[in-house]
Scaffold this active site. Structure first.
Site, PDB file in Angstrom:
ATOM      1  N   ASP A   1     -53.783 -80.156  14.245  1.00 39.63           N
ATOM      2  CA  ASP A   1     -52.981 -79.944  15.654  1.00 39.63           C
ATOM      3  C   ASP A   1     -52.870 -78.595  16.171  1.00 39.63           C
ATOM      4  O   ASP A   1     -52.380 -78.187  16.994  1.00 39.63           O
ATOM      5  CB  ASP A   1     -51.519 -80.318  15.217  1.00 39.63           C
ATOM      6  CG  ASP A   1     -51.386 -81.912  15.390  1.00 39.63           C
ATOM      7  OD1 ASP A   1     -52.175 -82.747  16.184  1.00 39.63           O
ATOM      8  OD2 ASP A   1     -50.625 -82.423  14.533  1.00 39.63           O
TER       9      ASP A   1
ATOM     10  N   GLU B   1     -59.834 -84.131  25.534  1.00 38.13           N
ATOM     11  CA  GLU B   1     -58.990 -83.763  26.612  1.00 38.13           C
ATOM     12  C   GLU B   1     -59.445 -82.965  27.666  1.00 38.13           C
ATOM     13  O   GLU B   1     -58.870 -82.935  28.683  1.00 38.13           O
ATOM     14  CB  GLU B   1     -57.997 -82.821  25.680  1.00 38.13           C
ATOM     15  CG  GLU B   1     -57.109 -83.461  24.695  1.00 38.13           C
ATOM     16  CD  GLU B   1     -56.276 -84.450  25.126  1.00 38.13           C
ATOM     17  OE1 GLU B   1     -55.947 -84.731  26.060  1.00 38.13           O
ATOM     18  OE2 GLU B   1     -56.007 -85.486  24.014  1.00 38.13           O
TER      19      GLU B   1
ATOM     20  N   TYR C   1     -57.853 -78.378  26.879  1.00 41.60           N
ATOM     21  CA  TYR C   1     -57.585 -79.205  28.118  1.00 41.60           C
ATOM     22  C   TYR C   1     -58.134 -78.018  29.281  1.00 41.60           C
ATOM     23  O   TYR C   1     -59.014 -78.918  30.219  1.00 41.60           O
ATOM     24  CB  TYR C   1     -55.975 -79.248  28.550  1.00 41.60           C
ATOM     25  CG  TYR C   1     -55.446 -80.024  27.454  1.00 41.60           C
ATOM     26  CD1 TYR C   1     -55.076 -79.699  26.083  1.00 41.60           C
ATOM     27  CD2 TYR C   1     -54.924 -81.490  27.951  1.00 41.60           C
ATOM     28  CE1 TYR C   1     -54.423 -80.559  25.418  1.00 41.60           C
ATOM     29  CE2 TYR C   1     -54.546 -82.241  27.012  1.00 41.60           C
ATOM     30  CZ  TYR C   1     -53.991 -81.954  25.768  1.00 41.60           C
ATOM     31  OH  TYR C   1     -53.532 -82.769  24.877  1.00 41.60           O
TER      32      TYR C   1
ATOM     33  N   GLU D   1     -52.481 -91.865  24.790  1.00 41.39           N
ATOM     34  CA  GLU D   1     -53.300 -92.871  25.469  1.00 41.39           C
ATOM     35  C   GLU D   1     -53.594 -93.881  24.633  1.00 41.39           C
ATOM     36  O   GLU D   1     -54.662 -94.444  24.427  1.00 41.39           O
ATOM     37  CB  GLU D   1     -54.398 -92.069  25.955  1.00 41.39           C
ATOM     38  CG  GLU D   1     -55.496 -91.740  24.700  1.00 41.39           C
ATOM     39  CD  GLU D   1     -55.007 -90.233  24.132  1.00 41.39           C
ATOM     40  OE1 GLU D   1     -53.815 -89.664  24.380  1.00 41.39           O
ATOM     41  OE2 GLU D   1     -55.957 -89.367  23.479  1.00 41.39           O
TER      42      GLU D   1
ATOM     43  N   HIS E   1     -58.073 -91.310  29.727  1.00 37.31           N
ATOM     44  CA  HIS E   1     -58.434 -91.367  28.263  1.00 37.31           C
ATOM     45  C   HIS E   1     -59.290 -92.801  28.172  1.00 37.31           C
ATOM     46  O   HIS E   1     -59.865 -93.137  27.000  1.00 37.31           O
ATOM     47  CB  HIS E   1     -57.326 -91.359  27.465  1.00 37.31           C
ATOM     48  CG  HIS E   1     -56.857 -89.735  27.294  1.00 37.31           C
ATOM     49  ND1 HIS E   1     -57.980 -88.910  26.550  1.00 37.31           N
ATOM     50  CD2 HIS E   1     -55.836 -89.277  27.099  1.00 37.31           C
ATOM     51  CE1 HIS E   1     -57.376 -87.683  26.420  1.00 37.31           C
ATOM     52  NE2 HIS E   1     -56.362 -87.988  26.843  1.00 37.31           N
TER      53      HIS E   1
ATOM     54  N   HIS F   1     -53.612 -88.875  33.695  1.00 35.04           N
ATOM     55  CA  HIS F   1     -54.481 -88.334  32.440  1.00 35.04           C
ATOM     56  C   HIS F   1     -54.442 -89.332  31.355  1.00 35.04           C
ATOM     57  O   HIS F   1     -55.626 -89.579  30.789  1.00 35.04           O
ATOM     58  CB  HIS F   1     -53.455 -87.177  31.830  1.00 35.04           C
ATOM     59  CG  HIS F   1     -53.983 -86.578  30.702  1.00 35.04           C
ATOM     60  ND1 HIS F   1     -54.731 -85.321  30.683  1.00 35.04           N
ATOM     61  CD2 HIS F   1     -53.904 -86.980  29.417  1.00 35.04           C
ATOM     62  CE1 HIS F   1     -55.134 -84.965  29.265  1.00 35.04           C
ATOM     63  NE2 HIS F   1     -54.790 -86.128  28.788  1.00 35.04           N
ATOM     64  N   GLU F   2     -53.408 -90.136  31.155  1.00 36.21           N
ATOM     65  CA  GLU F   2     -53.350 -91.134  29.921  1.00 36.21           C
ATOM     66  C   GLU F   2     -54.632 -92.408  30.454  1.00 36.21           C
ATOM     67  O   GLU F   2     -55.361 -92.630  29.462  1.00 36.21           O
ATOM     68  CB  GLU F   2     -52.239 -91.672  29.590  1.00 36.21           C
ATOM     69  CG  GLU F   2     -51.131 -90.450  28.957  1.00 36.21           C
ATOM     70  CD  GLU F   2     -51.573 -89.431  28.190  1.00 36.21           C
ATOM     71  OE1 GLU F   2     -52.668 -89.804  27.452  1.00 36.21           O
ATOM     72  OE2 GLU F   2     -51.013 -88.412  28.313  1.00 36.21           O
TER      73      GLU F   2
END
Ligand code: BES
Ligand code: ZN
Length: 669
Positions: free
Chosen positions: A415, A359, A423, A312, A340, A336-337
């Site tokens: 990460d 997310e 999500y 994003e 954001h 989705h992006e």
């Protein structure tokens, strides 16, 4: 990713006709693993510190960057970016005498501080590198300079950049480079305070070879002259992980007055056609949550080595080309992006422990956009797929990673969070709130939340306080504080989770069960209307392994092997590997070499690594694919290969694999 084992007795008892007659509107069983995991920790107030980020060396309580000015040269031959980064600083602690920055694999040539109009050299120390965090850069700033300037260059192995040879691009003629800064890779191409707690505006002057267009997460001009000399401004304050750059043969194709696509010339028109609904998505989201505040919204379609589906980057979403499948069936990636732009870029998590604030909210908003544009059935089908994935992941997932708000020790690597948690459970929690408070009330709440915290970075505890005041207390008797806290701080999915009903996924289950029991495939008149989501569900719900003749029958009818749809390939190839179906091997080799998007290829690598023969094949393919993979993807593949515990390859199953009693069918409709 694993297939869903099924009870054999069910397979024989059910037929498509019987299910069709029954109406097939059954509610999905909440996934069995949706119950709280074993040994949940006692409900207690969170040990979530609101203001720490253990993934950065920066000390933003002492000094904050308010603006970053970059002056960079992109050199394809040496695979390096070199230049200066100048920080405008706000000294919060009047006693502070150091500026601490995050770096990774950077060469620091000199550092200067500005006093009046003069730049004078500053002392600095670059600490030995930590594997996860990189090297702490400590700059002595006795005068608390208003501006500090670092002259540096990147390493050709920078973890946040990928340099592509011309052969790895669609056009094959010019090299390409792009960044991927989230979570903590911005520090590998710019020395900075690499924590989302710090927000800054930025400008950049970038030079590159004349045949290269350069774009950034900033004010890209669709009509910019391609002359090798570019300037950018990002006037809104962003966190470091949204800093982005790309260079290569990119052209622009408009979608609407404020949206468009950048891509290599051969991809621009197909991409603009695939993403034609982008403007509609923008107006829909604006109606729900308030104006889009970033000016333009463009999408950069990258070469297939891009390691994610999308990123994003503000004003310029980076996207994988694997969603361009010709039927717009995978555009939830764009939803989705784009989402954001509210959840994440406008209101930002203050550390990776709170990733769900980005997310989970975004996945919720994404689903609302999909519902609004394509209908509730499509939105529900996407929920079914996600929740089934969560059910599988939660069978083995460390309960510590199942809480939405993570404790600091749960996340040594930023990460390392679970996508099922951040999500899917995150979105599910908001769907729960929406159900309890009613859509109108909840929409107004979210809109107020985005406004209230616009351009700020917050921790989960801040959201919790806001929700208690503006939802729980405002509409009493709907949700208790205990329910809210269970969702946020406990593992598992609470029993209060709303169920999803999808008639179409129910029909897919019925078709699959009927075929497994009878070898009769559903009528083409029936499957011809299936969309990507239905095919994904059809394949994903298969038993752990199939017989070779079953795989062959599916392939003859549906041509799964060699499919151009990565979402189907992601599920089909692991099934063929587990079943010992050698016919798919050549196509698997091509798939793994042609695409670097981690989510799509990792399940196949994991399935291959489970047997000695598969592992050998995966090593052979990886050796060929590696030069084209992004460092993030190479890292994941190397981990799977290094940690493989292969079993001798089984003889292909001539009879169905044994079925255990606790096996359950997937949630579906
Ligand atoms: N911000 C993420 C990508 C990301 C997350 C990069 C964490 C690095 C660390 C992006 O918005 C995203 O969620 N991408 C998904 C797409 C999607 C439709 C869920 C992806 O890449 O799979
Ligand atoms: Zn996202």
């Amino acid at each position: 990713m694993h297939g869903f084992p099924m009870r054999q007795s069910n397979l024989l008892a059910l037929s498509l006709a019987a299910l069709l007659a029954a109406g097939c509107t059954r509610e999905s069983a909440t996934p069995e693993t949706a119950a709280p995991a074993a040994n949940p920790e006692p409900a207690a107030m969170p040990a979530v510190a609101a203001e720490t980020d253990e993934h950065s060396y920066a000390q933003p309580d002492k000094v904050k960057t308010t603006d970053l000015a970059l002056d960079l040269r992109i050199d394809f031959a040496s695979k390096q970016i070199a230049g200066t980064a100048t920080y405008t600083l706000d000294w919060l602690d009047k006693a502070a005498t150091q500026l601490v920055l995050d770096t990774r694999d950077l060469t620091i040539d000199k550092i200067e501080g500005q006093t009046g109009a003069e730049w004078t050299p500053l002392q600095f120390a670059l600490a030995p590198a930590d594997n996860t965090l990189g090297s702490k850069l400590t700059i002595e700033t006795p005068a608390r300079h208003a501006k500090v300037r670092v002259t540096y260059k990147t390493s050709p192995q920078a973890s946040g950049l990928q340099w592509l040879e011309p052969s790895m691009t669609a056009g094959k003629k010019t090299p390409f480079m792009f960044s991927q800064s989230q979570q903590i890779h911005a520090r590998s191409w710019v020395p900075l305070q690499d924590t989302p707690r710090v927000r800054f505006t930025y400008t950049a002057h970038v030079t590159a070879p004349e045949n290269a267009m350069v774009l950034m997460s900033a004010d890209n001009d669709p009509n910019a002259a391609r002359d090798g000399d570019y300037t950018f401004t990002m006037p809104q304050k962003i966190p470091s992980y949204l800093l982005a750059i790309a260079a290569g043969d990119m052209v622009f194709e408009p979608i609407s007055a404020r949206a468009g696509v950048w891509a290599e010339p051969s991809m621009a028109k197909p991409a603009a056609a695939e993403f034609a609904d982008t403007e509609k998505m923008m107006t829909t989201t604006e109606t729900l949550y308030g104006p889009y505040r970033w000016g333009r919204y463009d999408i950069l379609v990258l070469p297939p080595s891009f390691p994610y589906g999308g990123m994003e980057n503000p004003r310029l979403t980076f996207a994988t080309p694997t969603v361009i499948v010709g039927d717009q069936s995978l555009v939830s990636l764009i939803a989705h992006e784009l989402a954001h732009s509210w959840s994440g870029n406008l209101v930002t998590f203050s550390s990776a422990k709170d990733a769900w604030l980005n997310e989970g909210f975004t996945s919720y908003v994404e689903n609302r956009i999909i519902e609004s544009l394509y209908g509730k059935e499509r939105a529900d089908m996407e929920n079914v797929i996600e929740r089934n994935e969560l059910a599988v992941e939660y069978k083995e997932l460390d309960p510590k990673l199942q809480a939405l708000a993570l404790k600091p020790d749960a996340l040594p690597d930023p990460d390392g969070s679970s996508s099922a948690t951040v999500y899917t459970k995150g979105a599910w929690f908001l769907q729960f709130l929406e159900e309890r408070f009613g859509r109108d009330n909840f929409d107004a709440f979210l809109r107020g939340y985005f406004d209230h915290y616009a351009f700020q970075s917050i921790a989960t505890a801040t959201f919790v306080d806001y929700a208690k005041a503006n939802l729980l207390a405002k509409y009493p008797g709907k949700v208790t504080e205990a329910e809210l806290e269970e969702w946020i701080y406990q593992p598992g999915v609470p029993a209060s989770a709303p169920k999803v009903q999808s008639q179409r996924m129910g029909l897919v289950d019925a078709a699959r069960l009927a075929w497994l029991g009878s070898h009769k495939l559903p009528l083409p008149a029936f499957t011809s209307k299936w969309t990507t989501q239905e095919w994904v569900h059809f394949v994903e719900g298969m038993p752990e392994t199939l017989k070779l003749e079953q795989l062959k029958q599916l392939d003859d009818a549906y041509k799964f092997t060699g499919t151009a749809n990565g979402e189907i390939a992601q599920r089909w190839y692991p099934l063929t590997v587990r079943s010992g179906y050698a016919d798919a091997r050549p196509a698997i080799g091509e798939f793994l070499q042609g695409i670097g998007r981690r989510k799509l290829i990792m399940p196949t690598y994991e399935a291959l690594a489970a047997t000695t023969d598969g592992l050998a094949f995966s090593k052979e393919i990886y050796a060929k694919a590696k030069p084209g993979y992004h460092p993030i993807t190479s890292g994941s593949v190397e981990k799977v290969i290094a940690e493989a515990k292969p079993k001798p390859s089984p003889a292909p199953a001539a009879t169905p694999a044994p079925v255990t009693d606790d096996a359950a069918p997937p949630a579906s409709g």
